[in-house]
Enzyme design. Structure first.
Site, short mmCIF file in Angstrom:
data_model
loop_
_atom_site.label_atom_id
_atom_site.label_comp_id
_atom_site.label_asym_id
_atom_site.label_seq_id
_atom_site.Cartn_x
_atom_site.Cartn_y
_atom_site.Cartn_z
N ASP A 114 29.77 -13.48 -0.32
CA ASP A 114 28.58 -12.91 0.19
C ASP A 114 28.19 -13.39 1.48
OD1 ASP A 114 26.47 -11.37 -0.42
OD2 ASP A 114 25.05 -13.08 -1.20
N HIS A 121 16.65 -9.86 8.07
CA HIS A 121 16.74 -10.73 6.92
C HIS A 121 16.51 -12.13 6.79
CE1 HIS A 121 17.29 -12.05 2.66
NE2 HIS A 121 18.29 -12.41 3.17
N ARG A 130 9.66 -21.22 6.48
CA ARG A 130 9.15 -22.07 7.55
C ARG A 130 8.09 -21.48 8.40
NH1 ARG A 130 14.38 -22.99 6.13
NH2 ARG A 130 15.11 -21.24 7.42
N GLU A 187 18.67 -8.22 -4.16
CA GLU A 187 19.13 -8.20 -2.66
C GLU A 187 19.91 -6.70 -2.61
OE1 GLU A 187 21.15 -12.01 -1.59
OE2 GLU A 187 19.30 -12.74 -1.00
N GLU A 189 22.57 -4.56 -1.00
CA GLU A 189 23.74 -5.26 -0.09
C GLU A 189 24.78 -3.95 -0.21
OE1 GLU A 189 25.30 -8.98 -0.20
OE2 GLU A 189 23.38 -9.54 -1.00
N ASP A 221 22.77 -8.05 -5.53
CA ASP A 221 22.92 -9.58 -5.70
C ASP A 221 21.71 -10.16 -6.32
OD1 ASP A 221 24.79 -11.93 -5.70
OD2 ASP A 221 23.74 -12.59 -3.61
N ARG A 225 14.75 -16.86 -6.92
CA ARG A 225 14.42 -17.78 -5.51
C ARG A 225 13.89 -19.30 -6.08
NH1 ARG A 225 17.11 -14.87 -2.07
NH2 ARG A 225 16.57 -12.68 -2.04
N GLN A 228 16.92 -21.26 -6.39
CA GLN A 228 17.67 -21.29 -5.16
C GLN A 228 16.97 -22.39 -4.21
OE1 GLN A 228 18.13 -17.83 -3.25
NE2 GLN A 228 18.99 -18.63 -1.43
N TYR A 232 19.85 -25.80 -3.49
CA TYR A 232 20.76 -25.22 -2.51
C TYR A 232 21.23 -26.35 -1.25
CZ TYR A 232 17.56 -24.81 1.59
OH TYR A 232 16.79 -25.04 2.71
N LYS A 241 22.37 -17.33 -8.10
CA LYS A 241 22.85 -16.27 -7.65
C LYS A 241 23.95 -15.90 -8.76
CE LYS A 241 21.77 -15.74 -3.21
NZ LYS A 241 21.20 -14.54 -2.68
N THR A 245 25.89 -10.13 -10.60
CA THR A 245 25.79 -9.23 -9.33
C THR A 245 26.21 -7.96 -9.88
OG1 THR A 245 26.39 -11.43 -8.13
CG2 THR A 245 26.74 -9.13 -7.28
N THR A 332 21.99 -9.21 2.49
CA THR A 332 20.89 -8.45 2.23
C THR A 332 20.50 -7.81 3.32
OG1 THR A 332 19.72 -10.38 0.98
CG2 THR A 332 18.30 -8.45 1.69
N GLU A 346 10.99 -10.71 0.97
CA GLU A 346 10.48 -10.16 2.28
C GLU A 346 9.49 -9.29 1.78
OE1 GLU A 346 13.98 -9.39 4.92
OE2 GLU A 346 14.88 -9.54 2.61
#
Lengths: 405, 405
Positions: A114, A121, A130, A187, A189, A221, A225, A228, A232, A241, A245, A332, A346
């Site tokens: 991926d 994105h 952030r 996601e 894709e 996908d 969140r 993750q 991560y 993930k 999928t 994405t 998003e």
């Protein structure tokens, strides 16, 4: 009006001819879709209609055909085009209504990769996670960032998706907890399916993309969140993930997408030599994301910063070999506006801005019973439409913990 | 002295009986090793020596056998134990000298996962990369951090490893460059091979480890540290690891490692419920890393913070299914002292403290032509030795860029 025109599902005319695997009352096989029918390739081969390919009869997956390589892919495509445009009588014995078939995962997924190649994105995720310090990582414009996913949990469109459980730590001052994901996302894709493999220690150049990649699928996908965010660091996404999928049941040949080639975005700074494209192009695939039937976004694939040819070159730039059935997804797809983003993270800005669906209900992340469908179309020759197969999935909650022994 | 004793290669007595796949003048097949011979399981099955398993005759890989599950694994092991300890005459017709066989990758690798479960390794890497600020990530003691690797580049011991090329940026003030890795490293690990799969949406508990995992291999997870440093943010290692992962040709059944069970390190803070082990144990596998013949390290597997049972429970804790042939590796095995580390990054402390090999030459990272061999042993019943198969590989530089079309 040709026999294969399907007003209810446009985009499956002879310009498209996407491949799939099916099960029907008459058995399992591989097929191309034409209108609202499947042309059974195994039966067609046995009837001498697609000549000596030897890749279809008694096959339940596209694997053998994918491995043949571009000259054979093109020869078979030309032959099938001649067949379906030559009138219904000749092919009628090998047609079955698509409504009578159950579509299956069309090929054996070898490795699944991926990428993360939409600038919009990547910037959106940075802004959400952030605020005030949003930026791309230093490597982002120099290479298409990517990672390996779980091939064994790639499922075909229509398969239910069991809400994953996992560890999360929503409050840094409290211990982590284990439970159902509370921030389950999609996601949207585009995935690319490798047909012809390559040898270890051999980089595949950007110009060789169409010799190795057979076609494209749509990909959802699914992403948790909350899992993750906690897992991560430092080795990337894993369980957030790996639970599922989804891919569309149809693999659209790159040849069907040729008319949809458009210039890809400029890249600045210039990329290193092994990522340079003598003929740089994107595919103008227009996606739509439906949440319980409401179109919530229309992601434009042509805006991706890194092209599938560059992704393939990067993937093999260390000498890693390709195998038939390798699947790599674009990352994405998000365009520049909120109406074009490919994730609900998003769309609902990290959960802070709910969307209202057509039934008046409000959403941030996925609820049990929700269905998400991603569709996509390209423009074919002479203004025709080439449809990608939908990729759809419904969230279910049937968690089973294996009984202790 | 029994017929199967092999003074030159101890550790392959009837306490071990590891499985492999081979090619010989007589054809390909699967076998167990006993002394300096292979017992051809396909031939044994056809001769009625291992009864009705049906998993060996005409098989070139262990896949069918692995899928049978623990009761059958144990029944076959008991039968083979009876055979080899019952005298040479009965088995002589199905033996071949191991020297006459070429060992192959023993099973189809489904998904490959790599963990990061040695506290000493994680702290060493942090000290090297962030001197003065070394620490474990906040998640590290709560879950076994891991990521998916590339299944298609898992190779069997003995295969040459082509030095990877890739992007690196040794100087943050200069642009990145693309070329051969200058910091090529090893990671000495222990891998676990899943036999029995599981269903989507079903977590496999820590207590079910031995129902799903058939056995263990040694793993060298070759790593390009310069590529890794540049690529890994934010989605983890990708091309730095995907060019090659070597595994030993023999899969040692967990049953052969039962006598090597020892208490695993205490965990503080306590882990969440799904990672608790009613019977927590480690395997006392003692590894040795040879660099061009010189033993440079002796990593102790029993020191790993997370056990393979916890890793499996974590891997499936989101509902991801297991497939026969899934391989997951422990992560670099490093003990508390410099003489026990599992990577050259640690051994040479980020390249700052070269080691001297037996021929007087000096090394930090791997040079072309270098050979690394990882071996491992456990203690079997009554003080016998159970050997893991070696995993060995030589670095070659035969880079080919595919010619432009």
């Amino acid at each position: 009006v040709s026999w294969y025109q399907d007003a209810a599902a446009p985009g499956f005319g002879p310009e498209n001819l996407p491949y799939c695997a099916f099960t029907s009352a008459g058995g399992a096989g591989v097929a191309v879709r034409i209108g609202d029918h499947l042309l059974n390739l195994g039966a067609a081969e046995e009837a001498g209609l697609v000549a000596e390919a030897g890749a279809f009869a008694r096959e339940h997956l596209l694997d053998r055909f994918l491995a043949l390589g571009r000259p054979e892919w093109r020869r078979v495509r030309e032959r099938i085009t001649d067949l379906v445009t030559g009138g219904r009588d000749r092919v009628a014995p090998v047609l079955l209504p698509v409504a009578d078939a159950e579509l299956r995962l069309p090929f054996t997924v070898a490795d699944y990769v991926d990428f993360y190649s939409s600038e919009h994105h990547a910037m959106n995720m940075s802004r959400i996670l952030r605020p005030g310090q949003a930026s791309l990582q230093p490597n982002w414009r120099h290479l298409p960032v990517g990672y390996h996913g779980r091939a064994g949990t790639v499922v075909v469109s229509g398969a239910d998706v069991v809400r994953p459980w996992g560890q999360s730590r929503p409050d840094a001052d409290s211990p982590p907890r284990y439970g159902p994901s509370a921030r389950l996302d999609v996601e949207a894709e585009v995935g690319f399916v490798v047909g012809l493999g390559s040898r270890t220690g051999q980089a595949v150049g950007t110009g060789d993309f169409r010799d190795h990649v057979f076609g494209a699928v749509l990909v959802n996908d699914w992403s948790a969140r909350d899992l993750q965010a906690w897992e991560y660091q430092p080795l990337g996404p894993f369980l957030a993930k790996s639970f599922a999928t989804s891919i569309s049941a149809y693999v659209v040949p790159l040849d069907a997408l040729e008319p949809a080639r458009v210039p890809a975005p400029d890249q600045e700074p210039p990329v290193l030599g092994h990522l340079v494209e003598a003929d740089r192009y994107a595919y103008d695939l227009r996606l739509a994301v439906r949440w319980n039937g409401t179109v919530v976004s229309r992601p434009p694939f042509r805006t991706m910063y890194w092209t599938p040819a560059q992704q393939l070159a990067h993937l093999t730039s260390n000498g890693a070999r390709l195998r038939t059935g390798d699947l790599y997804a674009s990352g994405t797809v998000s365009g520049p506006t909120r109406a074009e983003v490919g994730s609900f993270m998003e769309l609902c800005w990290g959960g802070t801005e709910p969307v209202t669906l057509g039934d008046g209900s409000s959403r941030t992340f996925l609820e049990d019973g929700d269905t998400v469908t991603i569709s996509g179309t390209a423009t074919g020759p002479a203004g025709t439409v080439v449809a990608m197969g939908d990729v759809t999935g419904r969230i279910v909650s049937e968690w089973r913990s294996q009984s202790a022994k």
